[in-house]
Motif scaffolding. Structure first.
Motif, PDB file in Angstrom:
ATOM      1  N   THR A  69       4.194  88.404  31.318  1.00  0.00           N
ATOM      2  CA  THR A  69       4.772  89.097  30.156  1.00  0.00           C
ATOM      3  C   THR A  69       5.195  88.092  29.090  1.00  0.00           C
ATOM      4  OG1 THR A  69       5.565  90.896  31.553  1.00  0.00           O
ATOM      5  CG2 THR A  69       6.621  90.645  29.402  1.00  0.00           C
ATOM      6  N   TYR A  72       2.091  86.854  27.252  1.00  0.00           N
ATOM      7  CA  TYR A  72       1.563  87.810  26.269  1.00  0.00           C
ATOM      8  C   TYR A  72       2.496  87.939  25.065  1.00  0.00           C
ATOM      9  CZ  TYR A  72      -2.402  89.528  29.019  1.00  0.00           C
ATOM     10  OH  TYR A  72      -3.603  89.645  29.684  1.00  0.00           O
ATOM     11  N   THR A 173      10.368  91.806  33.468  1.00  0.00           N
ATOM     12  CA  THR A 173       9.291  92.712  33.074  1.00  0.00           C
ATOM     13  C   THR A 173       9.571  94.120  33.557  1.00  0.00           C
ATOM     14  OG1 THR A 173       7.648  90.947  33.114  1.00  0.00           O
ATOM     15  CG2 THR A 173       6.831  93.204  33.309  1.00  0.00           C
ATOM     16  N   VAL A 209       0.288  93.901  29.052  1.00  0.00           N
ATOM     17  CA  VAL A 209       1.340  93.752  30.062  1.00  0.00           C
ATOM     18  C   VAL A 209       1.347  94.961  30.987  1.00  0.00           C
ATOM     19  CG1 VAL A 209       3.835  93.644  30.439  1.00  0.00           C
ATOM     20  CG2 VAL A 209       2.791  92.257  28.636  1.00  0.00           C
TER      21      VAL A 209
END
Length: 603
Positions: A69, A72, A173, A209
């Motif tokens: 995560t 990204y 996340t 994600v």
């Protein structure tokens, strides 16, 4: 150094130490790769030893998910890059975990260069290390035959980076409300089958994600629901959504790239529950913060139908650090669609990259059918669109005036956009005003209209009663065609006379403001079609407020026109007046500035 279209970034630093280094690493990679960047995680691998390193399974822990995560999120500043974290060697905790495949994985965009964060002590491009890196890359993935390799030495800035792993945790996340209590080193549980859903318009890093977590959890099959039809009606700027087939194509390529061992079942999502509400074989559902309540509703629906609840994994939203005041603060497709407003969406003439033209070629003919000259070029970058110019003059268009056709459904605010363009220097032709001139006694359409519809459409003073005439043709296609066959050619002729006036005044850009631009076939009179869009509900509200009509009458008026989607499908530029006036002004100024860069200038 050369720039490559596709690349593979092999990250070897332990994750805890890698996180603070990631931004400079991605910046360095973005200087070398300009389209697709694959990322392969192999923490702790050394390229400096005597033995050739081999790919090994990386245990999927919550720390790994948090790092993916983080990666990204960091990549979102490099919007020209399509970043894809490969998950083939990342395995969740499972009794049925398949062994790591020894075969080479095919990629949609075979890397032309392999990059790594592994560094030599002397900071050089040490050849034996690069050879090991290239052999490692080609043993894992299909790469281009002439694969280049680069050891990245990013500029980490003046602050010395820690050599030992940090105790500071990355943002989580998966929210704590998900099925299990978690710690960073805790393995992620694997499941046979699960589901994830979304619109997946212009696949972005927040989508990636969501999909990556779902791919890590699933060991056999992942069902992916893609919103379609009624579920799209409430979306912002739905006219700019990619078609379902296009969204599925991009989604499928991404999923097969990151985890080809899974079976993907991509299906249209036509109701809020989708397959997650009815498929008894599913075990988990990945949702975002926004769709978590929808996930809970799915579970209630399953219980009502004697199905087991799904394990819900709620994923945090990615923050958009560059959002504007009228955009969401999260990474979202809605913001991406808003940023398309004012841009050139398709080439006005023909797609011919790298066209070299002699200086004597003049701007004479503007309308050419693309398919007669070349296939559609694969590039979506407007900077690669060139104009095909011919010496043969076409009578529809003036040679020294660039004509914009401005249209939109009733209530869209196109007339206000026309006034903003006028303020920037455009000459405005109001087709409604031309219609009034044509209807007036002695006007070019007056006698033909009276002869076609009778003298009972006249006021006592001989002026055409447009309300009476409107009631005569409304809902009667035959009568309406009689009227438009009279009026549209007359208005087109008057518009050409106005264009001559614009040139006489030295104007370079002329805007024809016409609600019926496309229905009348006037797109052959313009170089570009610009459409102003607005949600139908807002258009109805404006019509009721402006014209004093009932909602039903306003709705009926809109139904007699081309829809916003039909207009956008034939448009080069799209604008919207949905937000505050200053936002509309910013859109118009952006569109005008971009227009000035692409229109020809003649002396």
């Amino acid at each position: 150094m050369a720039v490559f279209r596709s690349g593979l970034l092999v990250l070897t630093t332990p994750l805890a130490s890698l996180a603070p280094r990631l931004a400079p690493i991605l910046t360095s990679a973005a200087r070398l790769v300009n389209h697709t960047l694959y990322v392969h995680l192999q923490p702790g691998m050394s390229l400096g030893g005597p033995a050739q390193p081999q790919s090994s399974v990386v245990q999927a822990t919550f720390e790994v998910l948090d790092f993916i995560t983080h990666l990204y999120a960091g990549a979102d500043v490099h919007r020209h890059l399509d970043v894809r974290v490969l998950l083939t060697n990342i395995g969740a905790k499972s009794a049925f975990l398949p062994p790591l495949s020894s075969s080479v994985q095919n990629l949609a965009h075979p890397p032309e260069v392999v990059l790594t964060d592994f560094q030599t002590l002397d900071g050089s491009q040490y050849n034996p290390v690069k050879q090991q890196l290239e052999r490692y890359a080609t043993s894992c993935y299909s790469c281009c035959p002439q694969l280049a390799s680069v050891l990245l030495y990013p500029d980490y800035g003046p602050e010395e980076l820690p050599t030992e792993p940090l105790d500071v945790l990355l943002p989580s996340t998966i929210r704590p409300a998900s099925p299990v209590a978690r710690s960073p080193k805790q393995p992620v549980r694997g499941y046979h089958r699960g589901a994830v859903g979304g619109t997946f318009d212009r696949l972005h890093n927040a989508h990636k994600v969501l999909l990556s977590v779902a791919c890590v959890l699933a060991q056999e099959q992942l069902v992916v629901g893609v919103a379609d039809k009624d579920l799209l009606k409430s979306k912002l700027l739905p006219e700019l959504l990619q078609p379902y087939t296009e969204r599925v194509e991009h989604l499928s390529e991404f999923l097969v790239d990151i985890k080809p061992s899974l079976t993907f079942d991509i299906i249209p999502l036509l109701d809020p529950y989708g397959p997650a509400g009815s498929n008894p074989s599913l075990e988990f559902l990945v949702v975002s913060e926004e769709t978590y309540r929808g996930g809970m509703a799915v579970n209630r629906f399953r219980l009502e139908n004697d199905l087991e609840e799904l394990a819900l994994y709620q994923i945090q939203l990615l923050k958009d650090q560059s959002h504007q005041d009228n955009e969401e603060d999260k990474v979202s497709s809605s913001s991406f669609r808003q940023r398309m407003l004012g841009n050139l969406l398709q080439p006005p003439y023909v797609c011919l990259p790298s066209l070299s033209l002699p200086s004597w070629v003049g701007w004479k003919c503007w309308r050419v059918k693309t398919e007669e000259f070349c296939p559609k070029h694969e590039s979506e970058d407007p900077s690669n669109w060139f104009l095909l110019l011919y010496l043969q003059k076409r009578p529809e268009l003036p040679t020294q005036l660039y004509v914009i056709g401005l249209t939109g459904i009733s209530g869209s605010g196109k007339s206000s956009v026309a006034q903003r363009l006028k303020g920037l220097g455009a000459f405005i032709i109001d087709s409604d005003h031309l219609g009034h001139r044509a209807y007036a006694p002695g006007g070019p359409a007056y006698q033909p209209v009276v002869e076609a519809f009778g003298t009972d459409i006249l006021h006592k003073d001989g002026i055409i009663n447009r309300k009476v005439l409107g009631s005569r043709v409304f809902g009667n296609k035959k009568q309406l065609k009689i009227l438009t066959d009279i009026m549209w050619p007359v208005i087109a002729k008057l518009a050409r006379e106005e264009m001559d006036q614009a040139m006489a005044e030295g104007k370079h850009v002329c805007v024809i403001d016409a609600a019926m631009l496309l229905e009348a076939g006037w797109q052959n009179m313009v170089h570009e079609v610009w459409t102003v869009v607005i949600p139908e509900t807002e258009a109805i509200r404006r019509i009721v407020e402006r014209d004093g009509l009932s909602e039903a009458a306003a709705q009926s008026r809109l139904q007699s026109q081309m829809s916003g989607q039909q207009l956008v499908d034939q448009s080069h530029v799209v604008l919207s007046t949905l937000w505050e006036p200053h936002v509309t002004q910013r859109q118009v100024e952006k569109a005008w500035t971009l227009l000035q860069k692409r229109i020809p200038r003649t002396s």
